[in-house]
Design a protein around this motif. Structure first.
Motif, PDB file in Angstrom:
ATOM      1  N   ARG A   1       3.437  -6.371 -18.841  1.00 12.31           N
ATOM      2  CA  ARG A   1       3.049  -5.956 -20.202  1.00 12.31           C
ATOM      3  C   ARG A   1       1.605  -5.431 -20.225  1.00 12.31           C
ATOM      4  O   ARG A   1       1.283  -4.532 -20.991  1.00 12.31           O
ATOM      5  CB  ARG A   1       3.239  -7.094 -21.194  1.00 12.31           C
ATOM      6  CG  ARG A   1       2.251  -8.207 -21.068  1.00 12.31           C
ATOM      7  CD  ARG A   1       2.438  -9.310 -22.117  1.00 12.31           C
ATOM      8  NE  ARG A   1       1.516 -10.389 -21.878  1.00 12.31           N
ATOM      9  CZ  ARG A   1       1.650 -11.326 -20.956  1.00 12.31           C
ATOM     10  NH1 ARG A   1       2.726 -11.329 -20.185  1.00 12.31           N
ATOM     11  NH2 ARG A   1       0.747 -12.265 -20.802  1.00 12.31           N
ATOM     12  N   ASP A   2       0.746  -5.995 -19.350  1.00 12.23           N
ATOM     13  CA  ASP A   2      -0.639  -5.532 -19.294  1.00 12.23           C
ATOM     14  C   ASP A   2      -0.771  -4.219 -18.529  1.00 12.23           C
ATOM     15  O   ASP A   2      -1.753  -3.497 -18.708  1.00 12.23           O
ATOM     16  CB  ASP A   2      -1.549  -6.592 -18.666  1.00 12.23           C
ATOM     17  CG  ASP A   2      -1.754  -7.784 -19.590  1.00 12.23           C
ATOM     18  OD1 ASP A   2      -1.607  -7.615 -20.817  1.00 12.23           O
ATOM     19  OD2 ASP A   2      -2.062  -8.872 -19.088  1.00 12.23           O
TER      20      ASP A   2
ATOM     21  N   ARG B   1       1.624   8.479 -25.581  1.00  9.20           N
ATOM     22  CA  ARG B   1       0.194   8.639 -25.340  1.00  9.20           C
ATOM     23  C   ARG B   1      -0.160  10.114 -25.488  1.00  9.20           C
ATOM     24  O   ARG B   1       0.712  10.975 -25.486  1.00  9.20           O
ATOM     25  CB  ARG B   1      -0.176   8.160 -23.941  1.00  9.20           C
ATOM     26  CG  ARG B   1       0.082   6.679 -23.753  1.00  9.20           C
ATOM     27  CD  ARG B   1      -0.531   6.197 -22.477  1.00  9.20           C
ATOM     28  NE  ARG B   1      -0.140   4.843 -22.189  1.00  9.20           N
ATOM     29  CZ  ARG B   1      -0.823   3.766 -22.560  1.00  9.20           C
ATOM     30  NH1 ARG B   1      -1.906   3.898 -23.258  1.00  9.20           N
ATOM     31  NH2 ARG B   1      -0.401   2.573 -22.233  1.00  9.20           N
TER      32      ARG B   1
ATOM     33  N   ARG C   1      -1.489   1.196 -14.295  1.00  9.38           N
ATOM     34  CA  ARG C   1      -0.756   2.085 -15.184  1.00  9.38           C
ATOM     35  C   ARG C   1      -0.876   3.533 -14.733  1.00  9.38           C
ATOM     36  O   ARG C   1       0.091   4.295 -14.729  1.00  9.38           O
ATOM     37  CB  ARG C   1      -1.273   1.948 -16.615  1.00  9.38           C
ATOM     38  CG  ARG C   1      -0.558   2.873 -17.594  1.00  9.38           C
ATOM     39  CD  ARG C   1      -0.976   2.647 -18.986  1.00  9.38           C
ATOM     40  NE  ARG C   1      -1.875   3.495 -19.701  1.00  9.38           N
ATOM     41  CZ  ARG C   1      -2.377   4.686 -19.418  1.00  9.38           C
ATOM     42  NH1 ARG C   1      -2.133   5.272 -18.326  1.00  9.38           N
ATOM     43  NH2 ARG C   1      -3.158   5.332 -20.219  1.00  9.38           N
TER      44      ARG C   1
ATOM     45  N   TRP D   1       0.499  -1.608 -21.363  1.00  8.36           N
ATOM     46  CA  TRP D   1      -0.570  -1.432 -22.355  1.00  8.36           C
ATOM     47  C   TRP D   1      -1.793  -2.198 -21.879  1.00  8.36           C
ATOM     48  O   TRP D   1      -2.013  -3.335 -22.285  1.00  8.36           O
ATOM     49  CB  TRP D   1      -0.129  -1.925 -23.739  1.00  8.36           C
ATOM     50  CG  TRP D   1       0.931  -1.059 -24.319  1.00  8.36           C
ATOM     51  CD1 TRP D   1       2.258  -1.343 -24.414  1.00  8.36           C
ATOM     52  CD2 TRP D   1       0.765   0.250 -24.865  1.00  8.36           C
ATOM     53  NE1 TRP D   1       2.930  -0.288 -24.982  1.00  8.36           N
ATOM     54  CE2 TRP D   1       2.035   0.698 -25.272  1.00  8.36           C
ATOM     55  CE3 TRP D   1      -0.335   1.082 -25.046  1.00  8.36           C
ATOM     56  CZ2 TRP D   1       2.233   1.949 -25.851  1.00  8.36           C
ATOM     57  CZ3 TRP D   1      -0.130   2.322 -25.624  1.00  8.36           C
ATOM     58  CH2 TRP D   1       1.139   2.746 -26.021  1.00  8.36           C
TER      59      TRP D   1
ATOM     60  N   GLN E   1       5.665   7.607 -23.032  1.00  5.57           N
ATOM     61  CA  GLN E   1       4.570   6.642 -23.094  1.00  5.57           C
ATOM     62  C   GLN E   1       3.895   6.601 -24.463  1.00  5.57           C
ATOM     63  O   GLN E   1       3.060   5.737 -24.692  1.00  5.57           O
ATOM     64  CB  GLN E   1       3.516   6.986 -22.036  1.00  5.57           C
ATOM     65  CG  GLN E   1       3.955   6.688 -20.632  1.00  5.57           C
ATOM     66  CD  GLN E   1       3.820   5.211 -20.368  1.00  5.57           C
ATOM     67  OE1 GLN E   1       2.726   4.714 -20.197  1.00  5.57           O
ATOM     68  NE2 GLN E   1       4.930   4.510 -20.359  1.00  5.57           N
TER      69      GLN E   1
END
Length: 117
Positions: A32-33, A72, A48, A36, A70
């Protein structure tokens, strides 16, 4: 279960495989880290970027598709790809990257075999 003929499902599985392969290398970081990254975890941000690079280069997913997947900005994805390109000049990093990329492809092929069974 993965439908290999559904492009959306296939892309989501590819992305998950990239995150998993990178997380295996960065075992101290939760997935999860990596997805994000918190602002203070520079390793997570690097992880990432590597996952995005693997998705773009190894799985040949276009940047525009990654931007949508994503959620983004286009510049963030371009920055991530450019940063990893620069880092690949270091032989130690290039070797680690090769292992992560191979692992991502291996995990993806396992998922395809499971879907075919």
């Amino acid at each position: 279960m993965l439908n290999p003929y559904d492009e959306h499902q296939r892309l989501e599985v590819m992305l998950a495989c990239c995150f998993k392969a990178v997380q295996l290398h960065f075992s101290h970081i939760a997935v999860r880290d990596i997805i994000w990254p918190p602002r203070d975890l520079f390793d997570a941000a690097l992880a990432r970027q590597i996952a995005i690079y693997i998705l773009h280069v190894e799985f040949e997913v276009p940047r525009r598709r990654i931007v949508k997947m994503q959620a983004r900005q286009r510049t963030s994805i371009s920055f991530a790809i450019r940063k990893i390109d620069e880092r690949l000049g270091c032989p130690v990093f290039a070797k680690a990257y090769s292992r992560m990329a191979a692992k991502a492809k291996d995990i993806f092929m396992q998922q395809l075999r499971k879907a075919a069974a």
